[in-house]
Design an enzyme around this catalytic site. Structure first.
Site, PDB file in Angstrom:
ATOM      1  N   TYR A 241      40.868   5.937 -53.136  1.00 38.50           N
ATOM      2  CA  TYR A 241      41.659   6.343 -54.301  1.00 38.50           C
ATOM      3  C   TYR A 241      41.968   5.134 -55.165  1.00 38.50           C
ATOM      4  O   TYR A 241      41.872   3.998 -54.707  1.00 38.50           O
ATOM      5  CB  TYR A 241      42.943   7.086 -53.902  1.00 38.50           C
ATOM      6  N   HIS A 288      41.058   0.059 -52.588  1.00 35.31           N
ATOM      7  CA  HIS A 288      40.697   0.291 -53.981  1.00 35.31           C
ATOM      8  C   HIS A 288      39.425  -0.452 -54.349  1.00 35.31           C
ATOM      9  O   HIS A 288      39.251  -1.594 -53.980  1.00 35.31           O
ATOM     10  CB  HIS A 288      41.829  -0.154 -54.889  1.00 35.31           C
TER      11      HIS A 288
END
Ligand SMILES: *[C@@H]1O[C@H](CO)[C@@H](O)[C@H](O)[C@H]1NC(C)=O
Ligand SMILES: *[C@@H]1O[C@H](CO)[C@@H](O)[C@H](O)[C@H]1NC(C)=O
Ligand SMILES: *[C@@H]1O[C@H](CO)[C@@H](O)[C@H](O)[C@H]1NC(C)=O
Ligand SMILES: *[C@@H]1O[C@H](CO)[C@@H](O)[C@H](O)[C@H]1NC(C)=O
Ligand SMILES: *[C@@H]1O[C@H](CO)[C@@H](O)[C@H](O)[C@H]1NC(C)=O
Length: 313
Positions: A241, A288
């Protein structure tokens, strides 16, 4: 007198900056049929970049309210697996809007509006930048996580209209600042409720404050569908995400007409650290996809949608 003079200089600088961009990207501007905003260049002018239009969805829900909380099954499944936690989403969301403002936020875009925003990250490249006055000159100043202003005013400014946090990164706020919660699990929303009522939640995957100082009438909660949208359209499903900084930047593209970005990326000698501590942050080993986010941010700049300010150091 000095204040007036320096703010005049800053407006001139900002104006000049835009003017240069208009020149650089020549064909845009005075002959355009329908002007989407009152700034010289508008984020949402979708005619001048196919790359941008393919990704930007003006109809995506940004913030939760009492009528838009139901999630598509596919979004629901995905969001609930980000950082799994117990709890019934529907029941939790139902408790939100008796407590916090229930609105349609920032839907006032139009030819008469020119809202300028500064998205301020926490990079060490802010140190020695002298960006403070320039940052404070924006209508909205959006900061993320714990990034302080006190003691760093010269480089990061003193104004904060929006503070973007999750429970593990929350700090006390001024009465005039919007707390914007980015929820990565049901427990995050439960924590928000608890922090303003029973104060019983003190632990997620780590210790969190049982309460924080913040204006209840200015609380906002990012929509899980928005997080999915950023993941799909802007991070192109890299890694699990998107980072808070990246989400904040895309959020700004949806509520602002002009977006200036400060404090993103490494220092000029390639070091990643926060301006307020010396902890090194690595973008390679996190959840990330730092590298891909970086490329997307570079592209947004090339497409004239944002302006990056990388500091002098
Ligand atoms: C989720 O489902 C909705 C409607 O059922 C669809 O429009 C959307 O494209 C789907 N999104 C993903 C990421 O599969
Ligand atoms: C969540 O709560 C709602 C309303 O109380 C209920 O209808 C639903 O079945 C519950 N969902 C789950 C997964 O338990
Ligand atoms: C909630 O947000 C949606 C957009 O996501 C908007 O259409 C709707 O009017 C809002 N509802 C309220 C009660 O403000
Ligand atoms: C904070 O602002 C709210 C209005 O948004 C007001 O009702 C409240 O009294 C203020 N609190 C303080 C401590 O200034
Ligand atoms: C991010 O992009 C800049 C500009 O192209 C580049 O100099 C830098 O090395 C990139 N950083 C990472 C971590 O990829």
């Amino acid at each position: 007198m000095t204040a007036i003079l320096s703010s005049t200089i800053i407006s001139l600088l900002l104006y000049f900056q835009n003017y240069l961009l208009v020149l650089t990207y020549g064909s845009y501007g005075f002959i355009s049929k329908k002007v989407p905003c009152a700034c010289s260049i508008c984020v949402t002018d979708r005619e001048n970049s196919n790359w941008f239009s393919e990704r930007y969805d003006p109809n995506i829900p940004l913030l939760l309210n009492s009528t838009n909380g139901v999630l598509h099954a596919n979004v629901s499944r995905w969001w609930k697996e980000l950082q799994s936690s117990a709890g019934n989403y529907t029941e939790v969301v139902d408790q939100l809007f008796p407590l916090f403002p229930d609105k349609k936020h920032y839907s006032d875009a139009g030819p008469d509006r020119c809202r300028t925003c500064a998205v301020v990250g926490n990079s060490g490249n802010l140190l020695g930048s002298n960006y403070g006055p320039l940052i404070d000159f924006h209508d909205f100043v959006m900061r993320t996580n714990k990034g302080p202003t006190e003691g760093y005013e010269k480089d990061v400014g003193s104004k904060t209209t929006h503070r973007i946090v999750y429970p593990e990164s929350a700090v006390d706020l001024d009465n005039s600042t919007h707390l914007v919660l980015f929820p990565f699990k049901i427990l995050d929303i439960q924590w928000l409720i608890s922090a303003f009522t029973t104060r019983h939640i003190t632990q997620t995957y780590t210790k969190v404050p049982s309460t924080i100082k913040a204006n209840k009438d200015k609380v906002m909660i990012l929509h899980p569908e928005f997080i999915r949208y950023v993941y799909d359209n802007w991070a192109e499903r890299h890694d699990r995400y998107p980072s808070t900084g990246f989400l904040s930047l895309i959020f700004a593209l949806h509520i602002c007409d002009e977006v200036n970005v400060f404090g993103f990326g490494a220092t000029s000698d390639g070091i990643w650290h926060h301006y307020f501590d010396k902890t090194l942050t690595s973008y390679e080993i996190s959840v990330h996809a730092g590298r891909f986010e970086n490329e997307t941010i570079n592209r947004l700049q090339q497409e004239n949608k944002i302006l990056m300010h990388k500091g002098w150091t």
